[in-house]
Structure formats: structure tokens, C-alpha cells
Design a protein around this motif. Structure first.
Motif, short mmCIF file in Angstrom:
data_model
loop_
_atom_site.label_atom_id
_atom_site.label_comp_id
_atom_site.label_asym_id
_atom_site.label_seq_id
_atom_site.Cartn_x
_atom_site.Cartn_y
_atom_site.Cartn_z
N GLY A 19 -35.09 27.88 -17.50
CA GLY A 19 -34.90 28.34 -16.14
C GLY A 19 -35.59 27.43 -15.12
N LEU A 20 -35.60 27.92 -13.88
CA LEU A 20 -36.13 27.16 -12.77
C LEU A 20 -37.62 27.44 -12.57
N GLU A 21 -38.37 26.39 -12.24
CA GLU A 21 -39.81 26.52 -11.98
C GLU A 21 -40.14 25.78 -10.69
N TRP A 22 -40.67 26.50 -9.72
CA TRP A 22 -41.12 25.87 -8.48
C TRP A 22 -42.33 25.00 -8.78
N VAL A 23 -42.39 23.80 -8.17
CA VAL A 23 -43.44 22.83 -8.47
C VAL A 23 -44.39 22.61 -7.29
N ALA A 24 -43.81 22.32 -6.11
CA ALA A 24 -44.66 21.97 -4.98
C ALA A 24 -43.86 22.08 -3.68
N VAL A 25 -44.59 22.22 -2.58
CA VAL A 25 -43.98 22.28 -1.25
C VAL A 25 -44.84 21.50 -0.27
N ILE A 26 -44.19 20.92 0.72
CA ILE A 26 -44.89 20.26 1.82
C ILE A 26 -44.27 20.78 3.12
N SER A 27 -45.12 21.16 4.04
CA SER A 27 -44.62 21.68 5.32
C SER A 27 -43.96 20.57 6.12
N TYR A 28 -43.25 20.98 7.17
CA TYR A 28 -42.46 20.03 7.95
C TYR A 28 -43.31 18.91 8.54
N ASP A 29 -44.57 19.25 8.88
CA ASP A 29 -45.44 18.28 9.54
C ASP A 29 -46.55 17.77 8.61
N GLU A 30 -46.42 18.00 7.32
CA GLU A 30 -47.38 17.56 6.30
C GLU A 30 -48.74 18.29 6.38
N SER A 31 -48.87 19.27 7.25
CA SER A 31 -50.17 19.92 7.41
C SER A 31 -50.52 20.82 6.22
N SER A 32 -49.52 21.27 5.49
CA SER A 32 -49.74 22.15 4.34
C SER A 32 -49.03 21.62 3.11
N LYS A 33 -49.74 21.67 2.01
CA LYS A 33 -49.19 21.27 0.72
C LYS A 33 -49.68 22.27 -0.32
N TYR A 34 -48.76 22.75 -1.15
CA TYR A 34 -49.13 23.72 -2.18
C TYR A 34 -48.48 23.31 -3.49
N TYR A 35 -49.16 23.71 -4.59
CA TYR A 35 -48.71 23.29 -5.91
C TYR A 35 -48.72 24.46 -6.88
N ALA A 36 -47.84 24.40 -7.86
CA ALA A 36 -47.92 25.33 -8.99
C ALA A 36 -49.18 25.01 -9.79
N ASP A 37 -49.76 26.04 -10.39
CA ASP A 37 -50.97 25.82 -11.19
C ASP A 37 -50.74 24.81 -12.30
N SER A 38 -49.52 24.76 -12.82
CA SER A 38 -49.21 23.89 -13.96
C SER A 38 -49.29 22.41 -13.61
N VAL A 39 -49.26 22.08 -12.32
CA VAL A 39 -49.28 20.66 -11.92
C VAL A 39 -50.43 20.33 -10.98
N LYS A 40 -51.18 21.34 -10.58
CA LYS A 40 -52.26 21.13 -9.62
C LYS A 40 -53.28 20.14 -10.18
N GLY A 41 -53.65 19.17 -9.33
CA GLY A 41 -54.61 18.16 -9.74
C GLY A 41 -53.98 16.95 -10.40
N ARG A 42 -52.70 17.06 -10.76
CA ARG A 42 -52.01 15.93 -11.41
C ARG A 42 -50.87 15.39 -10.53
N PHE A 43 -50.21 16.28 -9.78
CA PHE A 43 -49.08 15.89 -8.95
C PHE A 43 -49.50 15.92 -7.48
N THR A 44 -48.91 15.00 -6.70
CA THR A 44 -49.17 14.96 -5.26
C THR A 44 -47.84 14.84 -4.53
N ILE A 45 -47.62 15.76 -3.59
CA ILE A 45 -46.41 15.74 -2.78
C ILE A 45 -46.72 15.08 -1.44
#
Lengths: 123, 107
Positions: free
Chosen positions: A44-70
């Protein structure tokens, strides 16, 4: 028309890095949050990361936090996903997806998707 | 993290029949639930957002209902192109999560 085109996938050894890109067109890229969503083969589908329109906010799934950068470059209408310390369980099709609401929201829904780029982590 | 449970896992139906798909949340998501359709080899497509609003260009045979923890996607009369996997997704709580999917297959 809205178009999202991912690139940068491939076969990589465990522990190595890869950078994905998502080129956007057909809408005002700088006005929308953008996401990465992945799908392991046959799963199935798994959400990974999001970046806000102005880059002010970035969030990650726990499974990739600390390893992936958006990140994103609004001057180039392009979003990126830097993936470090890759693991076998990161093997998946990676989709970029556009947030539906303008200037708002970082949790979806996702109204346009790219066709995906396949990442395979294997020795 | 909110867990979304979709049922049934597989629905075997014929063209023209009505399809009823369920999505149940482990805690309330108010109305912030979306439905997506995915065909083999294709990206997902947004069908319904905020429980009951059809996305742009989605045919009227697709409808969504529900609130709180129980939601339904209904396809009033299946067309050949509707055989696919359907996913629900919540945005009420962090992180956004997807259900495991329901496959609508040809009987």
C-alpha cells in the motif's frame, strides 16, 4: 495541465545515498505544499515527507526521520528528496504529490501525482 | 498514529453492480478523509476529499459518506474502468495515513 515528473531513482547498495527530483509544471508551484509518498512492491501507500509552499515547514514519517531530507527550489519549480543511509525497506516506487489546498495544509489530500520513480536498495 | 482499516480486502463484482467500500479509523478523523483510486502501473488518483466532496473531473457515480470513524465509498454502477484498488487517507491527525486498500475485481 498539472504535470509532476519524478527522476533520480535507481539501484543502490544499502547505506548509500540517492537524490530524487520532482519537476512541476502547469500550476503555481510556489503556492502549494508538496509531498513524497512511497509504495513498496505489491504493498500500500506510505506518506514519507512534506514541505510547505514557502519551505518554512518540513515534516517526515518516523521511518525516514534523520535519514531523508526534503527541499524545494521555487525558482526551478522542483522538489527534492535526499535519501541517506538507505535500507532494504526503503525499496519502493516514490511518488511526488501536490497538496490540494493553496497556501494551506501539509497533510493532504493529494490532488495530483507524478508517475513515480523506482528506488531499489540491494547489495 | 491513526490506523485506517479498509474492508473488504477484495470485492468481486460485475459491471453495472453497486460497490460499497468501507474505511474505519482507530480514532475520529472528523470529516478529513479522502479516497484514491489506483490502477496497475499507475499513480493514485484523488476521487473524494473531506468525506463527501468529489474531486475535479470525477464522475457522479462515485460518492463518499461518513464522519468520525466510519466512512464509505460507493460506486453506484461499476464501469469497466472502475476495477482497481481504492485507498482511504486521513488528514485530521499527524502524520497523514492511508488504509491498506480494497481491490475491486471483476467477478
Amino acid at each position: 495541465q498539472v504535470q509532476l515528473v519524478e527522476s533520480g531513482g535507481g539501484v543502490v547498495q544499502p547505506g548509500r545515498s540517492l537524490r530524487l527530483s520532482c519537476a512541476a509544471s502547469g500550476f503555481t508551484f510556489s503556492s502549494y505544499a508538496m509531498h513524497w509518498v512511497r509504495q513498496a512492491p505489491g504493498k500500500g501507500l506510505e506518506w514519507v515527507a512534506v514541505i510547505s509552499y514557502d519551505e518554512s515547514s518540513k515534516y517526515y514519517a518516523d521511518s525516514v526521520k534523520g535519514r531523508f531530507t526534503i527541499s524545494r527550489d521555487n525558482s526551478k519549480n522542483t522538489m527534492y528528496l535526499q535519501m541517506n543511509s538507505l535500507r532494504a525497506e526503503d525499496t519502493a516506487m516514490y511518488y511526488c504529490a501536490k497538496e490540494r489546498g493553496i497556501y494551506s495544509g501539509t497533510r493532504g489530500p493529494f490532488d495530483f501525482w507524478g508517475q513515480g520513480t523506482l528506488v531499489t536498495v540491494s547489495s | 498514529e491513526i490506523v485506517l482499516t479498509q474492508s473488504p480486502a477484495t470485492l468481486s463484482l460485475s459491471p453495472g453492480e453497486r460497490a460499497t467500500l468501507s474505511c474505519r479509523a482507530s480514532q475520529t478523523v472528523t470529516i478529513y478523509l479522502a479516497w484514491y483510486q489506483q490502477k496497475p502501473g499507475q499513480a493514485p488518483r484523488l476521487l473524494i476529499f473531506d468525506a463527501s466532496n468529489r474531486a475535479a473531473g470525477i464522475p457522479a457515480r462515485f460518492s463518499g459518506s461518513g464522519s468520525g470513524t466510519d466512512f464509505t465509498l460507493t460506486i453506484s454502477s461499476l464501469e469497466p474502468e472502475d476495477f482497481a484498488v481504492y485507498y482511504c487517507q486521513q488528514r485530521n491527525n499527524w502524520p497523514p495515513t492511508f488504509g491498506g486498500g480494497t481491490k475491486v475485481e471483476l467477478k
